[in-house]
Motif scaffolding. Structure first.
Motif, mmCIF file in Angstrom:
data_model
loop_
_atom_site.group_PDB
_atom_site.id
_atom_site.type_symbol
_atom_site.label_atom_id
_atom_site.label_comp_id
_atom_site.label_asym_id
_atom_site.label_seq_id
_atom_site.Cartn_x
_atom_site.Cartn_y
_atom_site.Cartn_z
ATOM 1 N N GLY A 218 11.385 -18.998 58.855
ATOM 2 C CA GLY A 218 12.618 -18.633 59.553
ATOM 3 C C GLY A 218 12.679 -19.324 60.901
ATOM 4 O O GLY A 218 11.968 -20.309 61.159
ATOM 5 N N GLU A 219 13.515 -18.781 61.776
ATOM 6 C CA GLU A 219 13.773 -19.443 63.058
ATOM 7 C C GLU A 219 12.859 -18.907 64.175
ATOM 8 O O GLU A 219 12.001 -19.618 64.674
ATOM 9 C CB GLU A 219 15.244 -19.234 63.402
ATOM 10 N N ALA A 220 13.056 -17.661 64.513
ATOM 11 C CA ALA A 220 12.294 -17.063 65.617
ATOM 12 C C ALA A 220 12.443 -15.554 65.537
ATOM 13 O O ALA A 220 13.421 -15.060 64.972
ATOM 14 C CB ALA A 220 12.829 -17.572 66.956
ATOM 15 N N PRO A 221 11.497 -14.824 66.119
ATOM 16 C CA PRO A 221 11.630 -13.361 66.118
ATOM 17 C C PRO A 221 12.897 -12.930 66.852
ATOM 18 O O PRO A 221 13.302 -13.556 67.831
ATOM 19 C CB PRO A 221 10.392 -12.884 66.887
ATOM 20 N N GLY A 222 13.511 -11.865 66.357
ATOM 21 C CA GLY A 222 14.605 -11.206 67.079
ATOM 22 C C GLY A 222 14.058 -9.978 67.778
ATOM 23 O O GLY A 222 12.843 -9.826 67.941
ATOM 24 N N GLU B 230 11.654 -7.713 65.603
ATOM 25 C CA GLU B 230 10.389 -8.416 65.328
ATOM 26 C C GLU B 230 9.534 -8.458 66.598
ATOM 27 O O GLU B 230 8.312 -8.284 66.549
ATOM 28 C CB GLU B 230 10.673 -9.836 64.834
ATOM 29 N N PRO C 139 7.431 -10.480 61.227
ATOM 30 C CA PRO C 139 8.661 -11.230 60.981
ATOM 31 C C PRO C 139 9.641 -10.463 60.093
ATOM 32 O O PRO C 139 9.222 -9.678 59.239
ATOM 33 C CB PRO C 139 8.166 -12.493 60.247
ATOM 34 N N PHE C 140 10.910 -10.708 60.317
ATOM 35 C CA PHE C 140 11.985 -10.222 59.446
ATOM 36 C C PHE C 140 11.883 -8.720 59.162
ATOM 37 O O PHE C 140 11.781 -8.300 58.014
ATOM 38 C CB PHE C 140 12.023 -11.029 58.142
ATOM 39 N N ASN D 248 7.737 -18.166 61.191
ATOM 40 C CA ASN D 248 8.912 -18.689 61.888
ATOM 41 C C ASN D 248 8.574 -19.977 62.627
ATOM 42 O O ASN D 248 7.401 -20.262 62.885
ATOM 43 C CB ASN D 248 9.388 -17.666 62.929
ATOM 44 N N HIS E 129 20.137 -19.015 56.286
ATOM 45 C CA HIS E 129 19.394 -17.929 56.938
ATOM 46 C C HIS E 129 20.047 -16.601 56.527
ATOM 47 O O HIS E 129 21.279 -16.482 56.566
ATOM 48 C CB HIS E 129 19.450 -18.106 58.450
HETATM 49 N N1 URA Z 1 15.225 -14.175 62.110
HETATM 50 C C1 URA Z 1 14.250 -15.094 61.975
HETATM 51 O O1 URA Z 1 14.499 -16.287 61.858
HETATM 52 N N2 URA Z 1 12.999 -14.670 61.950
HETATM 53 C C2 URA Z 1 12.654 -13.402 62.041
HETATM 54 O O2 URA Z 1 11.473 -13.100 62.001
HETATM 55 C C3 URA Z 1 13.692 -12.455 62.167
HETATM 56 C C4 URA Z 1 14.961 -12.860 62.188
#
Ligand code: URA
Length: 212
Positions: free
Chosen positions: A54-58, A61, A67-68, A94, A168
């Motif tokens: 994925g991209e990055a923690p929100g 997270e 993650p996610f 991520n 995504h």
């Molecule tokens: N979106 C992401 O790309 N990664 C995460 O861990 C949570 C949301």
């Protein structure tokens, strides 16, 4: 996931990931170290054949260190269930391990600093299939700037792995028409996993992108 010939990654993949996590430590290599709550290393089966990036923690997270785990994560669980998989069957990581403030896009310098750790995770886990979620992960893994909309629905061969670019899941939270596309793309992902079960490493034969 029960895949015949599941002997690719080293038996000590879990140890490799533990050592990498220790090496990352209380990371302050970029400015995100100062604003994060928890670093989100990644989670799942260290010997998974399928890895999601994925991209990055929100926000959720960042609070949990996993993650996610927010709304996009719930949809990811549904998508996985639709092809008979659970989180424990796959590995999820991520591009960035720390939350960008306000969930802004990763900066190039942050990606440059953080992705060597992701690359090491990929090396240790040695997945046969990588599903890239959204533009950032897809651009990084496939070394392209083409938009995800032009890449999803296709299978790429890259450095001996099958790469399956997918929207995504968060995109479907704002645009429900994308949810249908996501479920379709997971069916395609399942078809790739079925080929892995039959052929071992179906994308090991070259680096050329191929149509699905
Ligand atoms: N979106 C992401 O790309 N990664 C995460 O861990 C949570 C949301």
């Amino acid at each position: 996931m029960d895949v015949p010939g599941d002997t690719y990654s080293t038996p000590d993949a879990a140890e490799g990931l533990t050592a990498l996590r220790e090496r990352i430590g209380d990371c302050q290599r970029c400015a995100l170290g100062a604003t994060r709550t928890k670093l989100v290393f990644g989670a799942g089966d260290p010997r998974a054949r399928l890895m999601f990036i994925g991209e990055a923690p929100g926000r959720n997270e960042d609070l949990k260190g996993e993650p996610f785990v927010g709304a996009a994560g719930q949809l990811l669980d549904e998508l996985l269930a639709s092809i008979g998989l659970a989180r424990s069957d796959v590995y999820i990581a991520n591009i960035l391990k720390c939350r960008p403030p306000g969930n802004r896009d990763p900066l190039p310098a942050e990606t440059e600093e953080c992705t060597p750790f992701l690359e090491e995770q990929v090396r240790v886990i040695d997945p046969v299939v990588i599903a890239t979620l959204g533009n950032h992960a897809t651009h990084f893994i496939l070394e392209t700037q083409r938009p995800i909309g032009a890449l999803r629905g296709r299978l790429f061969h890259h450095r001996g792995r099958c790469i399956v670019p997918i929207f995504h899941p968060a995109a479907a939270l704002y645009d429900r028409s994308k949810a249908e596309v996501l479920f379709d793309d997971f069916k395609r992902l399942k078809a790739v996993l079925d080929r892995v079960a039959e052929n071992g490493r179906p994308c090991a034969d070259g680096d050329q992108p191929k149509l699905f």
